[in-house]
Structures are given as structure tokens and as C-alpha cells.
Motif scaffolding. Sequence first.
Motif, PDB file in Angstrom:
ATOM      1  N   LEU A 212      13.009   4.700  -0.523  1.00 34.71           N
ATOM      2  CA  LEU A 212      12.280   5.339   0.568  1.00 34.71           C
ATOM      3  C   LEU A 212      12.143   4.407   1.767  1.00 34.71           C
ATOM      4  O   LEU A 212      12.312   4.832   2.914  1.00 34.71           O
ATOM      5  CB  LEU A 212      10.895   5.779   0.085  1.00 34.71           C
ATOM      6  CG  LEU A 212      10.857   6.913  -0.944  1.00 34.71           C
ATOM      7  CD1 LEU A 212       9.427   7.151  -1.427  1.00 34.71           C
ATOM      8  CD2 LEU A 212      11.431   8.195  -0.364  1.00 34.71           C
ATOM      9  N   SER A 213      11.858   3.136   1.511  1.00 36.07           N
ATOM     10  CA  SER A 213      11.709   2.165   2.606  1.00 36.07           C
ATOM     11  C   SER A 213      13.031   1.976   3.353  1.00 36.07           C
ATOM     12  O   SER A 213      13.051   1.911   4.590  1.00 36.07           O
ATOM     13  CB  SER A 213      11.223   0.819   2.061  1.00 36.07           C
ATOM     14  OG  SER A 213      10.008   0.956   1.373  1.00 36.07           O
ATOM     15  N   LEU A 214      14.116   1.888   2.606  1.00 36.22           N
ATOM     16  CA  LEU A 214      15.434   1.667   3.214  1.00 36.22           C
ATOM     17  C   LEU A 214      15.840   2.852   4.083  1.00 36.22           C
ATOM     18  O   LEU A 214      16.224   2.690   5.244  1.00 36.22           O
ATOM     19  CB  LEU A 214      16.477   1.421   2.124  1.00 36.22           C
ATOM     20  CG  LEU A 214      17.914   1.174   2.582  1.00 36.22           C
ATOM     21  CD1 LEU A 214      18.005  -0.134   3.355  1.00 36.22           C
ATOM     22  CD2 LEU A 214      18.866   1.149   1.387  1.00 36.22           C
TER      23      LEU A 214
ATOM     24  N   ILE B   4      15.804  -3.860   6.932  1.00 33.46           N
ATOM     25  CA  ILE B   4      15.665  -4.953   5.954  1.00 33.46           C
ATOM     26  C   ILE B   4      14.285  -5.598   6.053  1.00 33.46           C
ATOM     27  O   ILE B   4      13.610  -5.832   5.045  1.00 33.46           O
ATOM     28  CB  ILE B   4      16.776  -5.996   6.158  1.00 33.46           C
ATOM     29  CG1 ILE B   4      18.143  -5.392   5.827  1.00 33.46           C
ATOM     30  CG2 ILE B   4      16.519  -7.232   5.301  1.00 33.46           C
ATOM     31  CD1 ILE B   4      19.316  -6.265   6.213  1.00 33.46           C
ATOM     32  N   THR B   5      13.851  -5.884   7.288  1.00 37.27           N
ATOM     33  CA  THR B   5      12.540  -6.530   7.489  1.00 37.27           C
ATOM     34  C   THR B   5      11.404  -5.643   6.997  1.00 37.27           C
ATOM     35  O   THR B   5      10.509  -6.089   6.273  1.00 37.27           O
ATOM     36  CB  THR B   5      12.329  -6.872   8.973  1.00 37.27           C
ATOM     37  OG1 THR B   5      13.433  -7.647   9.445  1.00 37.27           O
ATOM     38  CG2 THR B   5      11.039  -7.647   9.169  1.00 37.27           C
ATOM     39  N   SER B   6      11.437  -4.369   7.396  1.00 38.85           N
ATOM     40  CA  SER B   6      10.369  -3.447   6.983  1.00 38.85           C
ATOM     41  C   SER B   6      10.397  -3.205   5.481  1.00 38.85           C
ATOM     42  O   SER B   6       9.341  -3.078   4.836  1.00 38.85           O
ATOM     43  CB  SER B   6      10.490  -2.120   7.737  1.00 38.85           C
ATOM     44  OG  SER B   6      11.706  -1.456   7.430  1.00 38.85           O
ATOM     45  N   LEU B   7      11.592  -3.138   4.883  1.00 38.89           N
ATOM     46  CA  LEU B   7      11.712  -2.942   3.436  1.00 38.89           C
ATOM     47  C   LEU B   7      10.994  -4.062   2.673  1.00 38.89           C
ATOM     48  O   LEU B   7      10.218  -3.801   1.751  1.00 38.89           O
ATOM     49  CB  LEU B   7      13.184  -2.869   3.048  1.00 38.89           C
ATOM     50  CG  LEU B   7      13.543  -2.597   1.588  1.00 38.89           C
ATOM     51  CD1 LEU B   7      14.907  -1.918   1.505  1.00 38.89           C
ATOM     52  CD2 LEU B   7      13.594  -3.881   0.752  1.00 38.89           C
ATOM     53  N   ILE B   8      11.268  -5.299   3.077  1.00 37.24           N
ATOM     54  CA  ILE B   8      10.668  -6.444   2.380  1.00 37.24           C
ATOM     55  C   ILE B   8       9.148  -6.446   2.554  1.00 37.24           C
ATOM     56  O   ILE B   8       8.387  -6.549   1.578  1.00 37.24           O
ATOM     57  CB  ILE B   8      11.279  -7.756   2.884  1.00 37.24           C
ATOM     58  CG1 ILE B   8      12.766  -7.830   2.512  1.00 37.24           C
ATOM     59  CG2 ILE B   8      10.528  -8.959   2.307  1.00 37.24           C
ATOM     60  CD1 ILE B   8      13.511  -8.983   3.153  1.00 37.24           C
TER      61      ILE B   8
ATOM     62  N   GLY C  34      25.360   6.244   1.851  1.00 36.05           N
ATOM     63  CA  GLY C  34      26.068   5.212   1.102  1.00 36.05           C
ATOM     64  C   GLY C  34      25.162   4.067   0.701  1.00 36.05           C
ATOM     65  O   GLY C  34      25.174   3.628  -0.463  1.00 36.05           O
ATOM     66  N   LEU C  35      24.353   3.575   1.642  1.00 42.78           N
ATOM     67  CA  LEU C  35      23.433   2.480   1.321  1.00 42.78           C
ATOM     68  C   LEU C  35      22.396   2.919   0.290  1.00 42.78           C
ATOM     69  O   LEU C  35      22.047   2.162  -0.622  1.00 42.78           O
ATOM     70  CB  LEU C  35      22.726   2.005   2.592  1.00 42.78           C
ATOM     71  CG  LEU C  35      23.574   1.215   3.586  1.00 42.78           C
ATOM     72  CD1 LEU C  35      22.787   0.930   4.856  1.00 42.78           C
ATOM     73  CD2 LEU C  35      24.066  -0.087   2.965  1.00 42.78           C
ATOM     74  N   GLY C  36      21.911   4.154   0.435  1.00 37.17           N
ATOM     75  CA  GLY C  36      20.933   4.661  -0.526  1.00 37.17           C
ATOM     76  C   GLY C  36      21.493   4.749  -1.931  1.00 37.17           C
ATOM     77  O   GLY C  36      20.829   4.360  -2.907  1.00 37.17           O
ATOM     78  N   LEU C  37      22.714   5.245  -2.064  1.00 37.06           N
ATOM     79  CA  LEU C  37      23.333   5.366  -3.388  1.00 37.06           C
ATOM     80  C   LEU C  37      23.626   3.996  -3.999  1.00 37.06           C
ATOM     81  O   LEU C  37      23.445   3.803  -5.208  1.00 37.06           O
ATOM     82  CB  LEU C  37      24.620   6.191  -3.275  1.00 37.06           C
ATOM     83  CG  LEU C  37      24.431   7.682  -2.953  1.00 37.06           C
ATOM     84  CD1 LEU C  37      25.786   8.348  -2.719  1.00 37.06           C
ATOM     85  CD2 LEU C  37      23.687   8.390  -4.084  1.00 37.06           C
TER      86      LEU C  37
ATOM     87  N   LYS D 263      16.191   5.808   9.393  1.00 37.34           N
ATOM     88  CA  LYS D 263      16.006   7.124   9.998  1.00 37.34           C
ATOM     89  C   LYS D 263      14.879   7.179  11.026  1.00 37.34           C
ATOM     90  O   LYS D 263      14.628   8.242  11.592  1.00 37.34           O
ATOM     91  CB  LYS D 263      15.716   8.164   8.905  1.00 37.34           C
ATOM     92  CG  LYS D 263      16.862   8.398   7.946  1.00 37.34           C
ATOM     93  CD  LYS D 263      16.581   9.561   7.017  1.00 37.34           C
ATOM     94  CE  LYS D 263      15.336   9.344   6.197  1.00 37.34           C
ATOM     95  NZ  LYS D 263      15.049  10.482   5.297  1.00 37.34           N
ATOM     96  N   LEU D 264      14.206   6.081  11.260  1.00 35.92           N
ATOM     97  CA  LEU D 264      13.050   6.085  12.152  1.00 35.92           C
ATOM     98  C   LEU D 264      13.416   6.660  13.522  1.00 35.92           C
ATOM     99  O   LEU D 264      14.379   6.229  14.150  1.00 35.92           O
ATOM    100  CB  LEU D 264      12.517   4.653  12.321  1.00 35.92           C
ATOM    101  CG  LEU D 264      11.151   4.543  12.986  1.00 35.92           C
ATOM    102  CD1 LEU D 264      10.061   5.013  12.043  1.00 35.92           C
ATOM    103  CD2 LEU D 264      10.889   3.097  13.406  1.00 35.92           C
ATOM    104  N   PHE D 265      12.647   7.638  13.975  1.00 41.61           N
ATOM    105  CA  PHE D 265      12.924   8.267  15.266  1.00 41.61           C
ATOM    106  C   PHE D 265      11.662   8.461  16.101  1.00 41.61           C
ATOM    107  O   PHE D 265      11.535   7.914  17.193  1.00 41.61           O
ATOM    108  CB  PHE D 265      13.617   9.615  15.073  1.00 41.61           C
ATOM    109  CG  PHE D 265      13.745  10.418  16.336  1.00 41.61           C
ATOM    110  CD1 PHE D 265      14.692  10.061  17.293  1.00 41.61           C
ATOM    111  CD2 PHE D 265      12.916  11.498  16.594  1.00 41.61           C
ATOM    112  CE1 PHE D 265      14.803  10.775  18.482  1.00 41.61           C
ATOM    113  CE2 PHE D 265      13.023  12.213  17.771  1.00 41.61           C
ATOM    114  CZ  PHE D 265      13.971  11.860  18.722  1.00 41.61           C
ATOM    115  N   ASP D 266      10.704   9.241  15.582  1.00 43.45           N
ATOM    116  CA  ASP D 266       9.562   9.622  16.395  1.00 43.45           C
ATOM    117  C   ASP D 266       8.704   8.437  16.803  1.00 43.45           C
ATOM    118  O   ASP D 266       8.262   8.342  17.955  1.00 43.45           O
ATOM    119  CB  ASP D 266       8.704  10.684  15.689  1.00 43.45           C
ATOM    120  CG  ASP D 266       8.514  10.408  14.207  1.00 43.45           C
ATOM    121  OD1 ASP D 266       9.026   9.385  13.718  1.00 43.45           O
ATOM    122  OD2 ASP D 266       7.858  11.227  13.531  1.00 43.45           O
TER     123      ASP D 266
END
Length: 300
Positions: free
Chosen positions: A216-218, A84-88, A284-287, A223-226
Amino acid sequence: MKKKLAKGNSLQATTRRWALLFLGPVVAAFTIGFIWPFVQGIYLSLCQFKLVSDARFIGFDNYIKAFQDASFTHAFWYSALFAITSLILINVLAFAVAYVLTQGIRGSNIFRTVFFMPNLIGGIVLGYIWSMIFDGILSQFDTSILLESKYGFWGLIILMCWQQIGYMMIIYIAGLQAIPGDMLEAARIDGATPWQTLWKVTIPSVMPSITICVFLSLTNGFKLFDQNLALTAGQPFIIQPDGTTIKTTEMLALNIYNTFYTANSSSQGVAQAKAVIFFVLVAGLGLLQLSYTRKKEVQQ
């Protein structure tokens, strides 16, 4: 007339054959590379296994263990807050940069290139670069990004924004440049202020770009991993009263990875169950987001 019909039918049959010829390999590759592994992954989430060949069906026990895992619950809420923070921040800053760079300022193409370049660097490399930067700054305060969870969170936010803003900026620039000049001219003639034009004309007109960038941001946030692995690796740790360990900056993807590669013989099945839950959550969140923002799009 009959000859024309026969020729038309022959052309349709030929087109159909060529379509099957080109679509066949694509469908086969999609089935082998996605459908089959996905179905197998769902099955393995219901099994206890070390190797796929040794999988033993145990039902929903893995899902029960996944939901009872305090580290997984923490990773979920941590990932939600991060997403949420990064999306905004990413979308507000990317739109602001795109808006400024479409106002005809000198050197705008150079600025676009500079802002986009961080997106070309791999996540692992970015994580190690920023870990050195942050540790250099925080060393002046006798601390480290690995010792304070708040520093780890904001470190990941800064890293994510630095990498993603340029990419989203390009999408917003495309949307801004697609706005008909007549609409902006009509707003000026009607006496609209620049602020009113921005909110009443520009933003509604770039809703397709907003839909893409928010999606894409959401999803990237969840999915952030590396970057998470390279920057903090989930540290610092908290030891629970029951002896379990919670990594305070560990996100969902890293939690699944760590669960799969623990020494516990049943951890692979639990990790696979977490991966299925993770997929359902992100999909689900993406859709839902796509459905909501597409309703806000206006036809020009």
C-alpha cells in the motif's frame, strides 16, 4: 441410491444457476468499468486525438514522445525517491506506534483513534491545510514551500506520513495481536532479550501485515496526485535551455494530468501513453514486492 444421486445433481444444478445469477452482474460491471476502458486506453495511447471519436492511429509515436519528455523523466525519478522515502518512514513509524500501543498502556484505544483520524480527511483538504501550516512556518525565513523544491519534497513526505501512518498502524496492530502468546512466552523462557524477541519472533510473525503495508505504501507513493496538486502543484519551475519547463515537485500522476490538459493538440495521446507506462510501472513494482515479501512470511 438413485434418488439421492438425482437429488444431488439437482442441487448442484441449482447452485450453479444461482452462482451465475450473482456472478453475472459482477463480471459485467467489471468488464464495463475496468476491462473495456483499459483496452480502449491502450488503443488511444497509440492514437492522436482530441475526442475519442476522432482518434487517428499513429503507432508508437506517443510512447517515443513520452520517453523523450524531460518533465516525465524528472517526475519518474522524483516519484521513485518519494515512494521509497515515504515507504520506509511510514512503515517504520507505523510499526513502532503499533508495537507501543499493543503493550497494554493506558488509553491505547484513544491513541489509536487519534492516529487513525487523519486518514479520514481527503487529500485535497489535507494539501491545503498543510500548505497553510508550512507557509506560516517558512514565512519566518522569508521563503515559501512553492519557492524551494526541497521544502516541497519534505512537505509532501510529512503530509503523506501524517495521513498514512494511522491506517498502517491498524494493520500492524492486527498482525501483532495475532501472534500466539505461547511463542512470546517461549522466547522469554529461553532467555531472549526484548530486542531479540522483536527481531527473531515478532517481526517474522507479522510479515503478512508488512507485505500489505509495504504494498500500500509503495503504490500510494507512486500514485499520489491530489495532495501533490493541492500542496505544491509541481512548483517551483525550472526552464530548460531548449525552452521546456520542468516542475521540480511534480509527480507522475500530476505530470500525466498536466500533459493531458495542455493546449497541444497531440498532448492527449502522449498523456495516455504516459498513463499506460505508469500502470505497467506501478503494477510491475507491486507484483515484484508482493512476490518478494510473501517468501519471507512464516507459517505459524
